[in-house]
Motif scaffolding. Structure first.
Motif, PDB file in Angstrom:
ATOM      1  N   MET A   1      19.398 -48.135  14.754  1.00  0.00           N
ATOM      2  CA  MET A   1      18.353 -47.376  15.428  1.00  0.00           C
ATOM      3  C   MET A   1      18.837 -47.056  16.844  1.00  0.00           C
ATOM      4  N   GLY A   2      18.798 -45.766  17.209  1.00  0.00           N
ATOM      5  CA  GLY A   2      19.259 -45.345  18.522  1.00  0.00           C
ATOM      6  C   GLY A   2      18.261 -45.691  19.617  1.00  0.00           C
ATOM      7  N   SER A   3      18.734 -45.639  20.854  1.00  0.00           N
ATOM      8  CA  SER A   3      17.865 -45.974  21.988  1.00  0.00           C
ATOM      9  C   SER A   3      16.697 -44.996  22.109  1.00  0.00           C
ATOM     10  N   GLU A   4      16.907 -43.724  21.703  1.00  0.00           N
ATOM     11  CA  GLU A   4      15.817 -42.749  21.756  1.00  0.00           C
ATOM     12  C   GLU A   4      14.712 -43.123  20.773  1.00  0.00           C
ATOM     13  N   ASP A   5      15.093 -43.626  19.588  1.00  0.00           N
ATOM     14  CA  ASP A   5      14.098 -44.055  18.605  1.00  0.00           C
ATOM     15  C   ASP A   5      13.269 -45.214  19.141  1.00  0.00           C
ATOM     16  N   VAL A   6      13.934 -46.146  19.807  1.00  0.00           N
ATOM     17  CA  VAL A   6      13.237 -47.305  20.367  1.00  0.00           C
ATOM     18  C   VAL A   6      12.256 -46.854  21.443  1.00  0.00           C
ATOM     19  N   LYS A   7      12.710 -45.975  22.321  1.00  0.00           N
ATOM     20  CA  LYS A   7      11.826 -45.467  23.378  1.00  0.00           C
ATOM     21  C   LYS A   7      10.622 -44.754  22.784  1.00  0.00           C
ATOM     22  N   GLU A   8      10.858 -43.948  21.741  1.00  0.00           N
ATOM     23  CA  GLU A   8       9.757 -43.225  21.101  1.00  0.00           C
ATOM     24  C   GLU A   8       8.748 -44.201  20.520  1.00  0.00           C
ATOM     25  N   ARG A   9       9.225 -45.221  19.852  1.00  0.00           N
ATOM     26  CA  ARG A   9       8.318 -46.189  19.235  1.00  0.00           C
ATOM     27  C   ARG A   9       7.568 -47.008  20.288  1.00  0.00           C
ATOM     28  N   LEU A  10       8.240 -47.358  21.361  1.00  0.00           N
ATOM     29  CA  LEU A  10       7.605 -48.165  22.401  1.00  0.00           C
ATOM     30  C   LEU A  10       6.588 -47.377  23.228  1.00  0.00           C
ATOM     31  N   PHE A  11       6.929 -46.157  23.558  1.00  0.00           N
ATOM     32  CA  PHE A  11       6.134 -45.401  24.521  1.00  0.00           C
ATOM     33  C   PHE A  11       5.384 -44.211  23.928  1.00  0.00           C
ATOM     34  N   ASP A  12       5.549 -43.934  22.643  1.00  0.00           N
ATOM     35  CA  ASP A  12       4.884 -42.802  21.979  1.00  0.00           C
ATOM     36  C   ASP A  12       5.041 -41.531  22.816  1.00  0.00           C
ATOM     37  N   LEU A  13       6.281 -41.195  23.135  1.00  0.00           N
ATOM     38  CA  LEU A  13       6.549 -40.069  24.011  1.00  0.00           C
ATOM     39  C   LEU A  13       6.059 -38.744  23.426  1.00  0.00           C
ATOM     40  N   LYS A  14       6.271 -38.559  22.131  1.00  0.00           N
ATOM     41  CA  LYS A  14       5.822 -37.303  21.518  1.00  0.00           C
ATOM     42  C   LYS A  14       4.296 -37.213  21.525  1.00  0.00           C
ATOM     43  N   GLY A  15       3.628 -38.332  21.325  1.00  0.00           N
ATOM     44  CA  GLY A  15       2.168 -38.356  21.382  1.00  0.00           C
ATOM     45  C   GLY A  15       1.658 -38.056  22.780  1.00  0.00           C
ATOM     46  N   ARG A  16       2.314 -38.631  23.779  1.00  0.00           N
ATOM     47  CA  ARG A  16       1.922 -38.381  25.171  1.00  0.00           C
ATOM     48  C   ARG A  16       2.144 -36.918  25.546  1.00  0.00           C
ATOM     49  N   LEU A  17       3.261 -36.344  25.057  1.00  0.00           N
ATOM     50  CA  LEU A  17       3.535 -34.932  25.327  1.00  0.00           C
ATOM     51  C   LEU A  17       2.486 -34.050  24.650  1.00  0.00           C
ATOM     52  N   ALA A  18       2.110 -34.392  23.430  1.00  0.00           N
ATOM     53  CA  ALA A  18       1.079 -33.621  22.713  1.00  0.00           C
ATOM     54  C   ALA A  18      -0.261 -33.684  23.452  1.00  0.00           C
ATOM     55  N   LYS A  19      -0.598 -34.834  24.000  1.00  0.00           N
ATOM     56  CA  LYS A  19      -1.839 -34.962  24.770  1.00  0.00           C
ATOM     57  C   LYS A  19      -1.796 -34.083  26.017  1.00  0.00           C
ATOM     58  N   MET A  20      -0.644 -34.054  26.686  1.00  0.00           N
ATOM     59  CA  MET A  20      -0.515 -33.215  27.885  1.00  0.00           C
ATOM     60  C   MET A  20      -0.606 -31.748  27.505  1.00  0.00           C
ATOM     61  N   GLU A  21      -0.006 -31.370  26.383  1.00  0.00           N
ATOM     62  CA  GLU A  21      -0.097 -29.981  25.924  1.00  0.00           C
ATOM     63  C   GLU A  21      -1.551 -29.606  25.646  1.00  0.00           C
ATOM     64  N   ALA A  22      -2.315 -30.526  25.071  1.00  0.00           N
ATOM     65  CA  ALA A  22      -3.733 -30.272  24.813  1.00  0.00           C
ATOM     66  C   ALA A  22      -4.495 -30.105  26.127  1.00  0.00           C
ATOM     67  N   LEU A  23      -4.156 -30.915  27.128  1.00  0.00           N
ATOM     68  CA  LEU A  23      -4.808 -30.791  28.431  1.00  0.00           C
ATOM     69  C   LEU A  23      -4.519 -29.433  29.056  1.00  0.00           C
ATOM     70  N   VAL A  24      -3.297 -28.959  28.922  1.00  0.00           N
ATOM     71  CA  VAL A  24      -2.948 -27.640  29.453  1.00  0.00           C
ATOM     72  C   VAL A  24      -3.713 -26.561  28.682  1.00  0.00           C
ATOM     73  N   THR A  25      -3.737 -26.682  27.369  1.00  0.00           N
ATOM     74  CA  THR A  25      -4.436 -25.703  26.531  1.00  0.00           C
ATOM     75  C   THR A  25      -5.908 -25.600  26.910  1.00  0.00           C
ATOM     76  N   ASN A  26      -6.530 -26.723  27.214  1.00  0.00           N
ATOM     77  CA  ASN A  26      -7.960 -26.754  27.523  1.00  0.00           C
ATOM     78  C   ASN A  26      -8.274 -26.622  29.011  1.00  0.00           C
ATOM     79  N   ALA A  27      -7.260 -26.473  29.839  1.00  0.00           N
ATOM     80  CA  ALA A  27      -7.463 -26.385  31.289  1.00  0.00           C
ATOM     81  C   ALA A  27      -8.200 -25.104  31.657  1.00  0.00           C
ATOM     82  N   GLU A  28      -8.957 -25.184  32.742  1.00  0.00           N
ATOM     83  CA  GLU A  28      -9.694 -24.021  33.235  1.00  0.00           C
ATOM     84  C   GLU A  28      -8.794 -23.199  34.153  1.00  0.00           C
ATOM     85  N   THR A  29      -7.896 -22.479  33.519  1.00  0.00           N
ATOM     86  CA  THR A  29      -6.992 -21.578  34.219  1.00  0.00           C
ATOM     87  C   THR A  29      -6.717 -20.401  33.299  1.00  0.00           C
ATOM     88  N   SER A  30      -6.067 -19.395  33.812  1.00  0.00           N
ATOM     89  CA  SER A  30      -5.828 -18.184  33.020  1.00  0.00           C
ATOM     90  C   SER A  30      -4.845 -18.445  31.876  1.00  0.00           C
TER      91      SER A  30
END
Length: 90
Positions: A1-30
């Motif tokens: 298992m590579g270090s990137e896999d470990v980081k992903e499993r420990l920190f849920d980086l893709k999940g955190r990025l998806a949450k930020m994308e949702a915040l941008v999508t729902n933001a009150e801006t143009s």
């Protein structure tokens, strides 16, 4: 298992990025600002910037877009200077 896999499993980086994308999508801006932010995200990801840093930059861009009623493409140097001055005060 590579270090990137470990980081992903420990920190849920893709999940955190998806949450930020949702915040941008729902933001009150143009939609133009949202499109600019997502284009910036894709640029960062193609340059292999770390996901935590991408999340940080997206949060930063979203905050500016929401708090300043202007499309990024219309910013002047004076606008950028004003935003940076306010950010330095915090």
């Amino acid at each position: 298992m590579g270090s990137e896999d470990v980081k992903e499993r420990l920190f849920d980086l893709k999940g955190r990025l998806a949450k930020m994308e949702a915040l941008v999508t729902n933001a009150e801006t143009s939609q133009k600002n949202k499109d600019t932010i997502f284009a910036f995200e894709q640029h960062l990801l193609t340059k292999q910037i770390s996901i935590p840093r991408v999340i940080k930059y997206l949060q930063f861009a979203k905050t500016i877009a929401v708090n300043y009623d202007k499309d990024f493409v219309d910013y002047t140097k004076a606008d950028v200077d004003a935003v940076m001055t306010k950010l330095r005060l915090y």
